[in-house]
Design a protein around this motif. Structure first.
Motif, PDB file in Angstrom:
ATOM      1  N   UNK A   1     -26.372  18.445 -40.320  1.00  0.00           N
ATOM      2  CA  UNK A   1     -25.822  17.150 -39.896  1.00  0.00           C
ATOM      3  C   UNK A   1     -26.853  16.249 -39.213  1.00  0.00           C
ATOM      4  N   UNK A   2     -27.918  16.840 -38.666  1.00  0.00           N
ATOM      5  CA  UNK A   2     -28.914  16.064 -37.937  1.00  0.00           C
ATOM      6  C   UNK A   2     -30.018  15.523 -38.837  1.00  0.00           C
ATOM      7  N   UNK A   3     -30.237  16.118 -40.009  1.00  0.00           N
ATOM      8  CA  UNK A   3     -31.326  15.672 -40.881  1.00  0.00           C
ATOM      9  C   UNK A   3     -30.829  14.777 -42.006  1.00  0.00           C
ATOM     10  N   UNK A   4     -29.539  14.562 -42.063  1.00  0.00           N
ATOM     11  CA  UNK A   4     -28.917  13.727 -43.089  1.00  0.00           C
ATOM     12  C   UNK A   4     -29.608  12.358 -43.187  1.00  0.00           C
ATOM     13  N   UNK A   5     -29.669  11.649 -42.081  1.00  0.00           N
ATOM     14  CA  UNK A   5     -30.187  10.278 -42.056  1.00  0.00           C
ATOM     15  C   UNK A   5     -31.657  10.226 -42.491  1.00  0.00           C
ATOM     16  N   UNK A   6     -32.450  11.182 -42.023  1.00  0.00           N
ATOM     17  CA  UNK A   6     -33.883  11.207 -42.334  1.00  0.00           C
ATOM     18  C   UNK A   6     -34.116  11.260 -43.840  1.00  0.00           C
ATOM     19  N   UNK A   7     -33.438  12.176 -44.527  1.00  0.00           N
ATOM     20  CA  UNK A   7     -33.685  12.355 -45.958  1.00  0.00           C
ATOM     21  C   UNK A   7     -33.030  11.265 -46.796  1.00  0.00           C
ATOM     22  N   UNK A   8     -31.915  10.737 -46.331  1.00  0.00           N
ATOM     23  CA  UNK A   8     -31.289   9.639 -47.072  1.00  0.00           C
ATOM     24  C   UNK A   8     -32.189   8.412 -47.078  1.00  0.00           C
ATOM     25  N   UNK A   9     -32.854   8.157 -45.956  1.00  0.00           N
ATOM     26  CA  UNK A   9     -33.734   6.991 -45.871  1.00  0.00           C
ATOM     27  C   UNK A   9     -35.068   7.233 -46.575  1.00  0.00           C
ATOM     28  N   UNK A  10     -35.574   8.438 -46.467  1.00  0.00           N
ATOM     29  CA  UNK A  10     -36.904   8.722 -47.009  1.00  0.00           C
ATOM     30  C   UNK A  10     -36.885   8.925 -48.519  1.00  0.00           C
ATOM     31  N   UNK A  11     -35.801   9.485 -49.033  1.00  0.00           N
ATOM     32  CA  UNK A  11     -35.711   9.775 -50.468  1.00  0.00           C
ATOM     33  C   UNK A  11     -34.516   9.047 -51.077  1.00  0.00           C
ATOM     34  N   UNK A  12     -34.463   7.762 -50.835  1.00  0.00           N
ATOM     35  CA  UNK A  12     -33.316   6.958 -51.274  1.00  0.00           C
ATOM     36  C   UNK A  12     -33.293   6.732 -52.785  1.00  0.00           C
ATOM     37  N   UNK A  13     -34.405   6.956 -53.481  1.00  0.00           N
ATOM     38  CA  UNK A  13     -34.486   6.641 -54.902  1.00  0.00           C
ATOM     39  C   UNK A  13     -34.380   7.866 -55.796  1.00  0.00           C
ATOM     40  N   UNK A  14     -33.951   8.992 -55.255  1.00  0.00           N
ATOM     41  CA  UNK A  14     -33.833  10.194 -56.081  1.00  0.00           C
ATOM     42  C   UNK A  14     -32.625  11.026 -55.657  1.00  0.00           C
ATOM     43  N   UNK A  15     -32.031  11.707 -56.620  1.00  0.00           N
ATOM     44  CA  UNK A  15     -30.924  12.608 -56.316  1.00  0.00           C
ATOM     45  C   UNK A  15     -31.471  13.894 -55.704  1.00  0.00           C
ATOM     46  N   UNK A  16     -30.849  14.352 -54.635  1.00  0.00           N
ATOM     47  CA  UNK A  16     -31.338  15.576 -54.012  1.00  0.00           C
ATOM     48  C   UNK A  16     -30.200  16.397 -53.398  1.00  0.00           C
ATOM     49  N   UNK A  17     -30.494  17.664 -53.257  1.00  0.00           N
ATOM     50  CA  UNK A  17     -29.584  18.606 -52.623  1.00  0.00           C
ATOM     51  C   UNK A  17     -30.384  19.465 -51.662  1.00  0.00           C
ATOM     52  N   UNK A  18     -29.957  19.504 -50.407  1.00  0.00           N
ATOM     53  CA  UNK A  18     -30.543  20.408 -49.422  1.00  0.00           C
ATOM     54  C   UNK A  18     -29.479  21.433 -49.072  1.00  0.00           C
ATOM     55  N   UNK A  19     -29.781  22.688 -49.329  1.00  0.00           N
ATOM     56  CA  UNK A  19     -28.781  23.749 -49.206  1.00  0.00           C
ATOM     57  C   UNK A  19     -29.165  24.723 -48.098  1.00  0.00           C
ATOM     58  N   UNK A  20     -28.223  24.978 -47.197  1.00  0.00           N
ATOM     59  CA  UNK A  20     -28.415  25.945 -46.116  1.00  0.00           C
ATOM     60  C   UNK A  20     -27.976  27.316 -46.625  1.00  0.00           C
ATOM     61  N   UNK A  21     -28.950  28.182 -46.894  1.00  0.00           N
ATOM     62  CA  UNK A  21     -28.655  29.482 -47.475  1.00  0.00           C
ATOM     63  C   UNK A  21     -27.928  30.426 -46.548  1.00  0.00           C
TER      64      UNK A  21
END
Length: 263
Positions: free
Chosen positions: A154-174
């Motif tokens: 929940x804390x890194x959501x904003x960082x990656x949305x802003x930094x990688x706004x032009x690509x589809x991505x998935x960050x998965x907590x194993x």
């Protein structure tokens, strides 16, 4: 003693705090579902998450706390440490009962605990922002697997949305079996049982884009080329990049030109 059990969500905890006051409970212990121990001479109160009750506690704490202190409260919750909910309850009770601002009174054990734990969660957040390594699949999805000590998605959501706004991505907590999926418009929380071994070449070959192996090799070569053997300091290297993160780092996978003990 009264045992209060909630569903593990932040809203559930806030509801539990509300009901401690609502039912005038004393000598309370708060547990997440599945963590509570039977009480021989007491009773158990099951909390049903209630958005209205949660909002009342949320808004009250927001009014009484500075933004920094409220964020510390939330980050401490995300630590998921055993019995941390009882420190959060104690902190909330202390804040709600005080006639003045006491969020910086570190003589109080719950205030001190929140300060210490929230710093650790914040440090883990920064590490995840630095250590995420995306890999490209055949359908142009960039995915990354992480296993953080704390629940920092929940804390890194904003960082990656802003930094990688032009690509589809998935960050998965194993560890927690959920992830964040960005579809070029918004980020959604997704639940799945996703298991990919970074060292299973045959499995990765079925999902990776054909250029992904080349990208990884280039990254490993770059990582190796910037290494200065004469300045290697393994102790400092591990301090900044603990070994528990290496499993999902491209530069630490088999076949790299830089050995694990060469920094």
């Amino acid at each position: 003693m009264r045992v209060v059990v909630f569903d593990g969500s932040f809203e559930g905890l806030l509801t539990a705090i509300f009901e401690v006051y609502e039912y005038k409970m004393t000598d309370v212990k708060v547990y997440r579902e599945g963590q509570a121990n039977p009480v021989l001479f007491g009773e158990t109160h099951i909390v049903k998450t209630d958005g209205v009750k949660a909002d009342r506690v949320y808004n009250k704490l927001k009014d009484l706390l500075t933004p920094v202190a409220f964020n510390q409260f939330y980050k401490t919750f995300l630590s998921e440490l055993p019995l941390i909910e009882n420190h959060l309850l104690g902190y909330a009770q202390y804040i709600l009962s005080a006639k003045r601002s006491v969020e910086n009174n570190y003589n109080h054990p719950d205030v001190l605990m929140l300060q210490q734990i929230s710093r650790k969660v914040q440090r883990e957040k920064h590490r995840m922002e630095a250590f995420v390594r995306f890999q490209l699949t055949k359908d142009n999805l960039y995915y990354a697997i992480i296993q953080p000590d704390f629940n920092v998605l929940p804390l890194i959501n904003k960082h990656f949305k802003e930094r990688y706004a032009d690509q589809r991505w998935l960050i998965y907590d194993g560890l927690r079996k959920y992830g964040l999926y960005y579809d070029l418009t918004s980020v959604a929380v997704v639940q799945m049982n996703f298991s990919v071994d970074n060292n299973d070449k045959s499995m990765l070959a079925t999902i990776h884009d054909q250029k992904e192996t080349l990208y990884q090799q280039l990254w490993q070569q770059y990582f190796s080329s910037v290494n200065i053997a004469a300045r290697k300091n393994m102790k400092l290297h591990i301090q900044h990049m603990p070994k528990r993160y290496w499993r999902h780092l491209t530069e630490k996978q088999p076949g790299q030109r830089l050995s694990d003990d060469s920094q």
